[in-house]
Design an enzyme around this catalytic site. Structure first.
Site, PDB file in Angstrom:
ATOM      1  N   LYS A  43      -8.958   0.360  -0.105  1.00 49.70           N
ATOM      2  CA  LYS A  43      -8.811  -0.190   1.299  1.00 49.70           C
ATOM      3  C   LYS A  43     -10.074   0.069   1.920  1.00 49.70           C
ATOM      4  CE  LYS A  43      -5.883  -0.145   5.076  1.00 49.70           C
ATOM      5  NZ  LYS A  43      -4.622   0.495   5.806  1.00 49.70           N
TER       6      LYS A  43
ATOM      7  N   GLU B 274       0.798  -1.210  -0.133  1.00 46.27           N
ATOM      8  CA  GLU B 274      -0.055   0.063   0.093  1.00 46.27           C
ATOM      9  C   GLU B 274       0.833   1.018  -0.092  1.00 46.27           C
ATOM     10  OE1 GLU B 274      -1.011  -0.713   4.704  1.00 46.27           O
ATOM     11  OE2 GLU B 274      -2.257   0.596   3.710  1.00 46.27           O
TER      12      GLU B 274
ATOM     13  N   CYS C  99      -3.623  -4.257   3.884  1.00 50.70           N
ATOM     14  CA  CYS C  99      -3.283  -4.507   5.491  1.00 50.70           C
ATOM     15  C   CYS C  99      -4.381  -4.815   6.188  1.00 50.70           C
ATOM     16  CB  CYS C  99      -2.832  -2.876   5.403  1.00 50.70           C
ATOM     17  SG  CYS C  99      -2.413  -2.464   7.265  1.00 50.70           S
TER      18      CYS C  99
END
Length: 188
Positions: A153, A72, A185
């Protein structure tokens, strides 16, 4: 700072239907993302970071790799604001504004062209300008260099809500070696 990079590769002994060599590039840029500086300073930083990332993608793509995945914000990095590691992220939209791009901006064009040149699937992390909102986005380029899809995300980590909006949908895409899902994540 120093550049940290590591590779994780899955290499099938013999390529079978549905198998592919995938390389994961974990890059910590050689310098922290500057904040509260001019757009020119940010653009130079992003160009250096993109150059570092490109070198490692080229290395990872050698020897039959079919897909390269980057972290990311791989083209953005994070600032160092002097606190704990958890505090070393952008604090507000004004700080990240100089870093955001659309999904057809200069970073997307550069890495789409690289995917085409190398003939690989390439997943690149950017700070995306989605109009009214900013997103932590993974752009997925196919081996022809076209933007296949993008993933925003969904589950933002604590302080990220100060400068990012959450995505809304899971993303999957089909390759000749199978269906792939993207997550980032805290989404895992």
């Amino acid at each position: 700072g120093s550049t940290h990079v590591s590779f994780a590769e899955r290499r099938p002994k013999e390529a079978k239907a549905g198998e592919a060599r995938v390389a994961v590039v974990s890059l910590s840029p050689s310098e922290d993302a500057p904040v509260n500086v001019s757009q020119e300073v940010v653009d130079k930083y992003k160009a250096r970071t993109a150059g570092e990332l490109e070198r490692f993608i080229r290395r990872a793509a050698q020897g039959g790799t079919r897909m390269v995945v980057t972290p990311e914000f791989s083209t953005v990095g994070y600032p160092s604001l002097g606190g704990s590691p958890e505090d070393d992220e952008f604090q507000n939209r004004a700080q990240i504004r100089p870093y955001v791009e659309t999904d057809n901006g200069p970073t997307a064009k550069r890495f789409g062209a690289l995917a085409r040149e190398l003939g690989i699937w390439l997943i690149i992390g950017i700070a995306e300008d989605g109009g009214k909102s900013y997103y932590n986005t993974s752009l997925v380029f196919n081996p022809k260099g076209q933007l296949e899809t993008k993933y925003r995300k969904i589950n933002l980590f604590e302080g990220e809500t100060a400068f990012l909006s959450p995505g809304k949908e899971r993303v999957f895409f089909d390759t000749d070696f199978g269906r792939v899902g993207v997550s980032t994540c805290f989404d895992i």
